[in-house]
Design a protein around this motif. Structure first.
Motif, PDB file in Angstrom:
ATOM      1  N   GLY A  91      22.031  38.787  11.844  1.00 37.18           N
ATOM      2  CA  GLY A  91      23.134  38.168  12.561  1.00 37.18           C
ATOM      3  C   GLY A  91      24.393  37.949  11.742  1.00 37.18           C
ATOM      4  N   LYS A  92      24.434  38.466  10.507  1.00 34.09           N
ATOM      5  CA  LYS A  92      25.600  38.298   9.636  1.00 34.09           C
ATOM      6  C   LYS A  92      26.268  39.649   9.410  1.00 34.09           C
ATOM      7  CE  LYS A  92      23.399  34.498   7.195  1.00 34.09           C
ATOM      8  NZ  LYS A  92      22.877  34.050   5.902  1.00 34.09           N
ATOM      9  N   ILE A  93      27.595  39.695   9.536  1.00 29.32           N
ATOM     10  CA  ILE A  93      28.366  40.926   9.336  1.00 29.32           C
ATOM     11  C   ILE A  93      28.132  41.464   7.930  1.00 29.32           C
ATOM     12  CG2 ILE A  93      30.718  41.854   9.110  1.00 29.32           C
ATOM     13  CD1 ILE A  93      31.542  39.960  11.363  1.00 29.32           C
ATOM     14  N   LEU A  94      27.989  42.795   7.834  1.00 25.53           N
ATOM     15  CA  LEU A  94      27.827  43.452   6.539  1.00 25.53           C
ATOM     16  C   LEU A  94      29.181  43.926   6.018  1.00 25.53           C
ATOM     17  CD1 LEU A  94      24.595  45.566   7.094  1.00 25.53           C
ATOM     18  CD2 LEU A  94      24.875  43.542   5.653  1.00 25.53           C
ATOM     19  N   PHE A  95      29.567  43.432   4.861  1.00 22.15           N
ATOM     20  CA  PHE A  95      30.783  43.835   4.182  1.00 22.15           C
ATOM     21  C   PHE A  95      30.417  44.845   3.097  1.00 22.15           C
ATOM     22  CE2 PHE A  95      31.685  39.737   6.029  1.00 22.15           C
ATOM     23  CZ  PHE A  95      32.946  39.920   6.558  1.00 22.15           C
ATOM     24  N   VAL A  96      31.341  45.766   2.794  1.00 21.81           N
ATOM     25  CA  VAL A  96      31.094  46.821   1.817  1.00 21.81           C
ATOM     26  C   VAL A  96      32.042  46.653   0.633  1.00 21.81           C
ATOM     27  CG1 VAL A  96      31.035  49.324   1.451  1.00 21.81           C
ATOM     28  CG2 VAL A  96      30.388  48.382   3.676  1.00 21.81           C
ATOM     29  N   CYS A  97      31.478  46.733  -0.571  1.00 18.36           N
ATOM     30  CA  CYS A  97      32.311  46.640  -1.777  1.00 18.36           C
ATOM     31  C   CYS A  97      32.735  48.037  -2.222  1.00 18.36           C
ATOM     32  CB  CYS A  97      31.563  45.914  -2.903  1.00 18.36           C
ATOM     33  SG  CYS A  97      30.260  46.877  -3.683  1.00 18.36           S
ATOM     34  N   SER A  98      33.599  48.088  -3.216  1.00 17.95           N
ATOM     35  CA  SER A  98      34.143  49.354  -3.708  1.00 17.95           C
ATOM     36  C   SER A  98      33.079  50.276  -4.295  1.00 17.95           C
ATOM     37  CB  SER A  98      35.231  49.088  -4.747  1.00 17.95           C
ATOM     38  OG  SER A  98      34.692  48.357  -5.837  1.00 17.95           O
ATOM     39  N   GLU A  99      31.901  49.759  -4.574  1.00 16.52           N
ATOM     40  CA  GLU A  99      30.797  50.584  -5.081  1.00 16.52           C
ATOM     41  C   GLU A  99      29.885  51.066  -3.957  1.00 16.52           C
ATOM     42  OE1 GLU A  99      30.303  51.625  -8.358  1.00 16.52           O
ATOM     43  OE2 GLU A  99      32.363  50.882  -8.477  1.00 16.52           O
ATOM     44  N   GLY A 100      30.209  50.692  -2.712  1.00 18.23           N
ATOM     45  CA  GLY A 100      29.433  51.140  -1.563  1.00 18.23           C
ATOM     46  C   GLY A 100      28.238  50.274  -1.206  1.00 18.23           C
ATOM     47  N   ASN A 101      28.088  49.134  -1.881  1.00 20.54           N
ATOM     48  CA  ASN A 101      26.978  48.227  -1.576  1.00 20.54           C
ATOM     49  C   ASN A 101      27.354  47.289  -0.437  1.00 20.54           C
ATOM     50  OD1 ASN A 101      25.380  49.262  -3.723  1.00 20.54           O
ATOM     51  ND2 ASN A 101      26.562  48.029  -5.145  1.00 20.54           N
ATOM     52  N   GLU A 102      26.356  46.868   0.326  1.00 23.77           N
ATOM     53  CA  GLU A 102      26.574  45.985   1.478  1.00 23.77           C
ATOM     54  C   GLU A 102      26.191  44.551   1.128  1.00 23.77           C
ATOM     55  OE1 GLU A 102      25.739  49.086   5.118  1.00 23.77           O
ATOM     56  OE2 GLU A 102      24.037  47.986   4.287  1.00 23.77           O
TER      57      GLU A 102
END
Length: 93
Positions: free
Chosen positions: A60-71
């Protein structure tokens, strides 16, 4: 463009957050199907159906992506120093 009340966040590893993880339907063009393997024979490009775009979530929590491609979920993110400085009270004079 950022909203006035937004701030920057980093991943727990210190990498900038660059977007959200999305699911989107796309159709890859094929010229046929290999009768032996059942694998498509790709030909041409891929049509992206942008109106099907959905932000992905984990528990139920939005997945954010970092500059290394990790969520990462929001509760895992770290506000940048600029944001923390804005929240700190001014020193007493």
């Amino acid at each position: 463009m950022k909203a006035d009340s937004s701030c920057d966040f980093l991943s727990p590893e210190g990498n900038p957050i660059v977007g959200t993880s999305e699911k989107i339907l796309a159709t890859a063009s094929i010229s046929g199907i290999d009768p032996t393997t059942g694998k498509p024979l790709y030909f041409g490009g891929t049509e992206v159906h942008r109106d099907t775009q959905e932000t992905l979530e984990r528990a139920g929590k939005i997945l954010f992506v970092c500059s290394e491609g990790n969520e990462w979920t929001f509760d895992q993110l770290v506000p940048t120093m600029n944001y923390e400085a804005e929240l700190s009270p001014l020193p007493f004079r």
